[in-house]
Design a protein around this motif. Structure first.
Motif, PDB file in Angstrom:
ATOM      1  N   ARG A  50    -130.062-101.246 -79.445  1.00 19.18           N
ATOM      2  CA  ARG A  50    -129.095-100.963 -78.558  1.00 19.18           C
ATOM      3  C   ARG A  50    -129.070-102.098 -77.315  1.00 19.18           C
ATOM      4  NH1 ARG A  50    -125.468-101.032 -75.158  1.00 19.18           N
ATOM      5  NH2 ARG A  50    -124.580 -99.321 -73.774  1.00 19.18           N
ATOM      6  N   ARG A  51    -130.349-102.155 -77.111  1.00 21.22           N
ATOM      7  CA  ARG A  51    -130.662-103.205 -75.767  1.00 21.22           C
ATOM      8  C   ARG A  51    -130.417-104.792 -76.295  1.00 21.22           C
ATOM      9  NH1 ARG A  51    -135.816 -99.743 -73.628  1.00 21.22           N
ATOM     10  NH2 ARG A  51    -134.656 -98.046 -72.573  1.00 21.22           N
ATOM     11  N   ASP A  52    -130.889-105.217 -77.538  1.00 19.38           N
ATOM     12  CA  ASP A  52    -131.075-106.613 -77.961  1.00 19.38           C
ATOM     13  C   ASP A  52    -129.486-106.947 -78.086  1.00 19.38           C
ATOM     14  OD1 ASP A  52    -133.642-106.157 -77.676  1.00 19.38           O
ATOM     15  OD2 ASP A  52    -134.193-106.204 -79.929  1.00 19.38           O
ATOM     16  N   SER A  53    -128.864-106.008 -78.769  1.00 21.12           N
ATOM     17  CA  SER A  53    -127.542-106.468 -79.195  1.00 21.12           C
ATOM     18  C   SER A  53    -126.410-106.240 -78.003  1.00 21.12           C
ATOM     19  CB  SER A  53    -126.962-105.619 -80.455  1.00 21.12           C
ATOM     20  OG  SER A  53    -126.897-104.063 -79.890  1.00 21.12           O
ATOM     21  N   GLY A  54    -126.769-105.367 -77.154  1.00 19.71           N
ATOM     22  CA  GLY A  54    -125.594-105.072 -76.014  1.00 19.71           C
ATOM     23  C   GLY A  54    -124.558-104.500 -76.683  1.00 19.71           C
ATOM     24  N   CYS A  55    -124.410-103.808 -77.981  1.00 19.07           N
ATOM     25  CA  CYS A  55    -123.402-103.356 -78.550  1.00 19.07           C
ATOM     26  C   CYS A  55    -123.607-101.889 -78.429  1.00 19.07           C
ATOM     27  CB  CYS A  55    -123.299-103.758 -80.061  1.00 19.07           C
ATOM     28  SG  CYS A  55    -123.026-105.646 -80.340  1.00 19.07           S
ATOM     29  N   PRO A  56    -122.448-100.994 -78.520  1.00 15.70           N
ATOM     30  CA  PRO A  56    -122.364 -99.399 -78.600  1.00 15.70           C
ATOM     31  C   PRO A  56    -123.023 -99.196 -79.904  1.00 15.70           C
ATOM     32  CG  PRO A  56    -120.241-100.392 -78.144  1.00 15.70           C
ATOM     33  CD  PRO A  56    -121.039-101.449 -78.625  1.00 15.70           C
ATOM     34  N   VAL A  57    -123.912 -98.162 -79.900  1.00 16.45           N
ATOM     35  CA  VAL A  57    -124.890 -97.852 -81.012  1.00 16.45           C
ATOM     36  C   VAL A  57    -124.405 -96.265 -81.208  1.00 16.45           C
ATOM     37  CG1 VAL A  57    -126.998 -97.360 -82.029  1.00 16.45           C
ATOM     38  CG2 VAL A  57    -126.306 -99.864 -81.137  1.00 16.45           C
ATOM     39  N   THR A  58    -124.199 -95.764 -82.320  1.00 20.61           N
ATOM     40  CA  THR A  58    -123.980 -94.248 -82.618  1.00 20.61           C
ATOM     41  C   THR A  58    -124.613 -93.931 -83.567  1.00 20.61           C
ATOM     42  OG1 THR A  58    -121.893 -94.350 -81.475  1.00 20.61           O
ATOM     43  CG2 THR A  58    -122.229 -92.432 -82.685  1.00 20.61           C
ATOM     44  N   VAL A  59    -125.541 -92.979 -83.476  1.00 23.18           N
ATOM     45  CA  VAL A  59    -126.428 -92.451 -84.450  1.00 23.18           C
ATOM     46  C   VAL A  59    -125.677 -91.250 -85.303  1.00 23.18           C
ATOM     47  CG1 VAL A  59    -128.514 -91.103 -85.292  1.00 23.18           C
ATOM     48  CG2 VAL A  59    -128.531 -92.800 -83.640  1.00 23.18           C
ATOM     49  N   THR A  60    -125.353 -91.261 -86.597  1.00 12.87           N
ATOM     50  CA  THR A  60    -124.428 -90.212 -87.237  1.00 12.87           C
ATOM     51  C   THR A  60    -125.350 -89.553 -88.524  1.00 12.87           C
ATOM     52  OG1 THR A  60    -123.819 -92.113 -88.810  1.00 12.87           O
ATOM     53  CG2 THR A  60    -122.327 -91.615 -86.873  1.00 12.87           C
ATOM     54  N   GLY A  61    -126.512 -90.150 -88.721  1.00 13.27           N
ATOM     55  CA  GLY A  61    -127.410 -89.534 -89.607  1.00 13.27           C
ATOM     56  C   GLY A  61    -128.992 -89.731 -89.205  1.00 13.27           C
ATOM     57  N   GLY A  62    -129.502 -88.644 -89.415  1.00 20.25           N
ATOM     58  CA  GLY A  62    -130.979 -88.676 -88.845  1.00 20.25           C
ATOM     59  C   GLY A  62    -131.865 -88.085 -90.030  1.00 20.25           C
ATOM     60  N   THR A  63    -132.478 -87.002 -89.772  1.00 19.74           N
ATOM     61  CA  THR A  63    -133.430 -86.448 -90.753  1.00 19.74           C
ATOM     62  C   THR A  63    -132.948 -85.146 -91.602  1.00 19.74           C
ATOM     63  OG1 THR A  63    -134.526 -85.043 -89.054  1.00 19.74           O
ATOM     64  CG2 THR A  63    -135.411 -87.187 -89.339  1.00 19.74           C
ATOM     65  N   GLU A  64    -131.743 -84.910 -91.161  1.00 20.56           N
ATOM     66  CA  GLU A  64    -131.075 -83.514 -91.809  1.00 20.56           C
ATOM     67  C   GLU A  64    -131.232 -83.939 -93.352  1.00 20.56           C
ATOM     68  OE1 GLU A  64    -127.972 -86.547 -91.233  1.00 20.56           O
ATOM     69  OE2 GLU A  64    -129.582 -85.543 -89.872  1.00 20.56           O
ATOM     70  N   THR A  65    -130.992 -82.758 -94.259  1.00 19.64           N
ATOM     71  CA  THR A  65    -130.956 -82.868 -95.421  1.00 19.64           C
ATOM     72  C   THR A  65    -129.652 -83.129 -96.073  1.00 19.64           C
ATOM     73  OG1 THR A  65    -131.266 -81.222 -97.423  1.00 19.64           O
ATOM     74  CG2 THR A  65    -130.036 -80.374 -95.610  1.00 19.64           C
ATOM     75  N   ALA A 123    -138.501 -84.412 -86.328  1.00 14.61           N
ATOM     76  CA  ALA A 123    -139.567 -85.083 -87.060  1.00 14.61           C
ATOM     77  C   ALA A 123    -139.238 -86.432 -87.200  1.00 14.61           C
ATOM     78  CB  ALA A 123    -139.989 -84.070 -88.418  1.00 14.61           C
ATOM     79  N   ILE A 124    -138.312 -86.881 -86.520  1.00 10.95           N
ATOM     80  CA  ILE A 124    -138.017 -88.440 -86.900  1.00 10.95           C
ATOM     81  C   ILE A 124    -139.295 -89.190 -86.258  1.00 10.95           C
ATOM     82  CG2 ILE A 124    -137.068 -88.924 -84.676  1.00 10.95           C
ATOM     83  CD1 ILE A 124    -135.154 -90.813 -86.095  1.00 10.95           C
ATOM     84  N   ARG A 125    -139.763 -90.324 -87.066  1.00 13.32           N
ATOM     85  CA  ARG A 125    -140.626 -91.226 -86.611  1.00 13.32           C
ATOM     86  C   ARG A 125    -140.329 -92.019 -85.236  1.00 13.32           C
ATOM     87  NH1 ARG A 125    -140.709 -95.836 -88.995  1.00 13.32           N
ATOM     88  NH2 ARG A 125    -143.074 -96.229 -88.396  1.00 13.32           N
ATOM     89  N   TYR A 126    -141.265 -91.772 -84.511  1.00 15.14           N
ATOM     90  CA  TYR A 126    -141.042 -92.367 -82.924  1.00 15.14           C
ATOM     91  C   TYR A 126    -140.793 -93.898 -83.160  1.00 15.14           C
ATOM     92  CZ  TYR A 126    -142.674 -93.901 -78.436  1.00 15.14           C
ATOM     93  OH  TYR A 126    -142.511 -94.744 -77.054  1.00 15.14           O
ATOM     94  N   GLY A 127    -141.413 -94.470 -84.197  1.00 13.45           N
ATOM     95  CA  GLY A 127    -141.190 -96.081 -84.236  1.00 13.45           C
ATOM     96  C   GLY A 127    -139.435 -96.372 -84.869  1.00 13.45           C
ATOM     97  N   THR A 128    -139.161 -95.193 -85.671  1.00 13.39           N
ATOM     98  CA  THR A 128    -137.534 -95.399 -86.076  1.00 13.39           C
ATOM     99  C   THR A 128    -136.595 -95.169 -84.771  1.00 13.39           C
ATOM    100  OG1 THR A 128    -138.344 -94.577 -88.087  1.00 13.39           O
ATOM    101  CG2 THR A 128    -135.968 -94.485 -87.378  1.00 13.39           C
ATOM    102  N   LEU A 129    -136.997 -94.291 -84.010  1.00 12.11           N
ATOM    103  CA  LEU A 129    -136.151 -94.044 -82.804  1.00 12.11           C
ATOM    104  C   LEU A 129    -136.078 -95.099 -81.803  1.00 12.11           C
ATOM    105  CD1 LEU A 129    -134.714 -91.363 -81.591  1.00 12.11           C
ATOM    106  CD2 LEU A 129    -136.643 -91.437 -79.972  1.00 12.11           C
ATOM    107  N   MET A 130    -137.248 -95.622 -81.559  1.00 10.84           N
ATOM    108  CA  MET A 130    -137.437 -96.651 -80.516  1.00 10.84           C
ATOM    109  C   MET A 130    -136.864 -98.058 -81.175  1.00 10.84           C
ATOM    110  SD  MET A 130    -138.588 -95.021 -78.018  1.00 10.84           S
ATOM    111  CE  MET A 130    -138.467 -96.179 -76.795  1.00 10.84           C
ATOM    112  N   ARG A 131    -136.904 -98.256 -82.525  1.00 10.64           N
ATOM    113  CA  ARG A 131    -136.261 -99.414 -82.741  1.00 10.64           C
ATOM    114  C   ARG A 131    -134.740 -99.339 -82.742  1.00 10.64           C
ATOM    115  NH1 ARG A 131    -139.088-102.476 -86.703  1.00 10.64           N
ATOM    116  NH2 ARG A 131    -136.974-103.748 -86.812  1.00 10.64           N
ATOM    117  N   THR A 132    -134.159 -98.072 -82.848  1.00  7.24           N
ATOM    118  CA  THR A 132    -132.813 -97.864 -82.711  1.00  7.24           C
ATOM    119  C   THR A 132    -132.567 -98.014 -81.255  1.00  7.24           C
ATOM    120  OG1 THR A 132    -132.921 -96.145 -84.299  1.00  7.24           O
ATOM    121  CG2 THR A 132    -130.877 -96.328 -82.884  1.00  7.24           C
TER     122      THR A 132
END
Length: 206
Positions: free
Chosen positions: A123-138, A110-119
């Motif tokens: 990744r593409r704009d920065s060229g840096c490694p990006v690791t998601v460690t937290g999302g919609t969990e309680t 149930a994450i927002r589509y915009g939140t995911l695509m901005r992430t």
């Protein structure tokens, strides 16, 4: 009476035969036909474009390839995880799980589509490694623009990403818990917010 052939007569006959033979003219070969013109094919791309992990992050994206009008739509964990994987964005969970009801899992349910695509854009704009460690969990703070409502993600620190965020965004203020806050325009109340927490960036994508 013996008849002897006359060489002069034979020569005359040979000449006549040669004159009577049809002349064969050598013609220049015809040029090969020209290839048909290549049609001007133009393709208009709409929607999502998923890049292989090896290509993602090797250039700076200047065109958004996702439908921004669908930013507030909620998507399931499997689809969200697949989009991140295609873009070369990693996921990490303390408990190695994706159950939204457990705080030690990392869920994208149930994450927002915009939140995911901005992430993915990050990744593409920065060229840096990006690791998601937290999302919609309680386990995160409540509120309208919260993790549980699909607006926020936690991104692991790394030298490249830290330098990119602090170089592109401007320091705004310090949060009550001591986290430094950054955003593109400090005077813009609707801007994205990047909170520098000890182990990760707590990011709000509006």
């Amino acid at each position: 009476m013996e008849v002897r052939p006359s060489w002069r007569g034979l020569a005359g006959i040979g000449t006549a035969v040669l004159i009577c033979l049809p002349m064969q003219h050598t013609k220049d070969p015809l040029p090969p036909p020209s290839p048909p013109p290549t049609p001007d094919v133009r393709v208009e791309v709409k929607g999502e474009i998923s890049l292989p992990p090896l290509l993602a992050g090797t250039f700076i994206a200047t065109v958004k390839t996702w439908n921004t009008t669908a930013a507030d739509e909620r998507i399931g964990h499997e689809r969200a995880a697949g989009l991140l994987l295609d873009a070369g964005v990693r996921r990490k969970s303390t408990g190695g799980c994706t159950d939204r009801r457990r705080p030690y899992c990392t869920s994208l349910e149930a994450i927002r589509y915009g939140t995911l695509m901005r992430t993915i854009d990050l990744r593409r704009d920065s060229g840096c490694p990006v690791t998601v460690t937290g999302g919609t969990e309680t386990g995160h703070a409540d509120g309208r623009y919260s993790h549980g409502n699909g607006y926020k993600v936690d991104l692991a620190h790394n030298r490249c990403l830290d330098a990119y965020i602090t170089g592109v965004y401007r320091y705004w203020r310090t949060r009550a818990d001591g986290a430094a806050l950054y955003r593109a325009a400090p005077s813009d109340a609707g801007a994205d917010i990047w909170a520098d927490e000890p182990t990760h960036w707590d990011v709000l994508f509006r």
